[in-house]
Design an enzyme around this catalytic site. Structure first.
Site, short mmCIF file in Angstrom:
data_model
loop_
_atom_site.label_atom_id
_atom_site.label_comp_id
_atom_site.label_asym_id
_atom_site.label_seq_id
_atom_site.Cartn_x
_atom_site.Cartn_y
_atom_site.Cartn_z
N ARG A 47 116.99 136.78 84.05
CA ARG A 47 117.39 135.38 84.27
C ARG A 47 116.29 134.42 83.82
O ARG A 47 116.57 133.31 83.39
CB ARG A 47 117.77 135.12 85.74
N ASP A 178 123.11 114.74 71.56
CA ASP A 178 124.00 115.88 71.32
C ASP A 178 124.21 115.96 69.81
O ASP A 178 124.89 115.13 69.21
CB ASP A 178 125.32 115.65 72.07
N LYS A 203 129.84 126.06 68.54
CA LYS A 203 130.48 125.43 67.38
C LYS A 203 129.82 125.91 66.08
O LYS A 203 129.88 127.08 65.79
CB LYS A 203 130.43 123.91 67.55
C1 LIG Z 1 132.07 121.63 72.61
C2 LIG Z 1 131.09 120.54 72.79
C3 LIG Z 1 130.24 120.52 73.90
C4 LIG Z 1 130.33 121.53 75.03
O1 LIG Z 1 129.92 122.80 74.63
P1 LIG Z 1 130.48 124.17 75.28
O2 LIG Z 1 129.77 125.20 74.48
O3 LIG Z 1 131.97 124.15 75.08
O4 LIG Z 1 130.12 124.17 76.71
C5 LIG Z 1 129.30 119.51 73.98
N1 LIG Z 1 129.21 118.55 73.03
C6 LIG Z 1 130.02 118.54 71.96
C7 LIG Z 1 129.87 117.45 70.95
C8 LIG Z 1 130.98 119.53 71.80
O5 LIG Z 1 131.80 119.49 70.72
#
Ligand SMILES: *Cc1c(COP(=O)(O)O)cnc(C)c1O
Length: 381
Positions: A47, A178, A203
């Protein structure tokens, strides 16, 4: 030696070159490590750290131009929760909660998380139009943390990241960017002064729609320690095998992103002239409101397209149903092209048009993608 991102994606995080040694890092499946006496810096318990995370963390840190390795989490949302733990909550030293600035359009679950901070932890959340620099800068006054997304999900608004990051720094506001849509190949916000950059590794970075993972990365050693400690305390860790898969996906990030972006630019241009299309958003289009900014601050325009067909919600749903090659599914950034109408989620921001389709363009042959899309659009005219 300074390496280009393409070379870094291929070479970073390899095991040392020794005769008979493996070219790829092994997956180590062990929850615990041999240890007795006073624990030292060596591995102890999975962890808090495992060797299978390290090559991926090193590779992503290098791609973001960071002085620290990235910090991998069990999902993008776990990375967002860790980064937003920088917002003071009610009951702390100040009594009331802190102030968090967020885009009015952003990944909807991130906005849901911000709402939860407001409802349960006394945080004041200020939603802003991220493309309106004056509005964002005004909201930064007295704020603690700003969560920035550019281009935004799903509206593809482009923020003036250099200006916003500088304004936040002047005001002592912590910034979290992000970078999921742009990828580290498209922009590196740490170089512009961002405190934390995060990714949904699910992604483009992993890229094959087969894992859910996230990551944060920072240049600040104290923030790095805070985020690592958050991960250990909250336990939102990634499984070793998933991280190994993400590293395997990362090896072709540049090839996938180059192809997907090129496909997206071709499709966006053709969609803009299509009789069944009311509106198309992609920063590559010279007429797009985000074009100038994206052209100045990004390398490439990304592979997400916003599309509103003529005929509203019914037409949008009919287009989705009429496609053969494009997969109707949520998520994005995989090798396969997918799409969805975002407002099918009742939690999506109400200012996102009800008939907006978000297209995640993959790496298939662009003519095949176009034939499928054009056919579906014609069928609903
Ligand atoms: C999908 C996404 C997230 C969240 O990520 P997960 O891996 O699904 O938890 C955060 N920010 C953006 C821009 C996303 O497209």
């Amino acid at each position: 030696m300074h390496l280009s991102p393409a070379t870094t994606a291929v070479t970073a995080g390899r095991p040392p070159r020794v005769q008979g040694g493996p070219v790829n890092p092994p997956v180590v499946l062990s929850s615990t490590y041999v240890s007795q006496g006073v624990p030292g810096p060596e591995l102890l318990y999975t962890r808090s750290g495992t060797e299978t995370w390290t090559p991926f963390e090193q590779a992503l840190g290098r791609l973001e131009g960071a002085s620290n390795p990235a910090i991998v989490f069990g999902s993008g949302m776990a990375a967002i929760a860790a980064a937003l733990s920088l917002v003071p909550t009610a009951g702390g030293a100040r009594g009331r909660g802190g102030v968090l600035v967020v885009p009015r359009h952003a990944y909807q679950v991130s906005l849901g998380y911000a709402d939860d901070l407001a409802a349960r932890h006394g945080v004041e959340v200020r939603r802003v139009d991220i493309a309106d620099t004056g509005q964002v800068v005004a909201a930064l006054d007295g704020a603690d943390v700003a969560l920035l997304e550019s281009p935004t999900n799903p509206m593809l608004e482009v923020a003036d990241l250099p200006a916003l990051l500088a304004a936040a720094r002047e005001r002592g506001v912590r910034t979290v960017v992000d970078n999921t849509f742009a990828t580290p190949l498209g922009q590196n916000p740490l170089a512009l002064g961002a405190d934390v950059v995060l990714h949904s590794v699910t992604k483009y970075l992993a890229g094959h729609s087969d894992v859910v993972l996230g990551a944060c990365v920072t240049n600040d050693p104290e923030l790095d320690a805070t985020l690592r400690s958050y991960r250990t305390l909250h336990g939102a860790i990634a499984g070793p095998f998933e991280v190994w898969l993400a590293l395997r996906g990362l090896r072709t990030l540049h090839l996938r992103v180059e192809r997907a972006q090129a496909n997206a630019a071709v499709l966006a241009e053709r969609l803009a002239g299509h009789a069944a299309v009311a509106e198309v958003r992609h920063p590559s289009l010279p007429t797009d409101p985000g074009h100038e900014r994206a052209a100045t601050q990004m390398r490439g325009f990304g592979a997400i397209i916003g599309l509103r067909p003529v005929g509203g919600v019914a037409a949008a749903d009919a287009v989705v149903a009429a496609l053969d090659l494009w997969v109707p599914a949520t998520s994005l950034g995989g090798v396969e092209s997918t799409l969805e109408r975002r407002r099918r989620f009742t939690t999506e921001s109400p200012t996102v048009p009800e008939d907006l389709l978000r297209l995640s363009v993959g790496v298939e042959d662009v003519e095949d993608l176009w034939a499928d899309l054009d056919g579906a659009l014609r069928s609903v005219l």
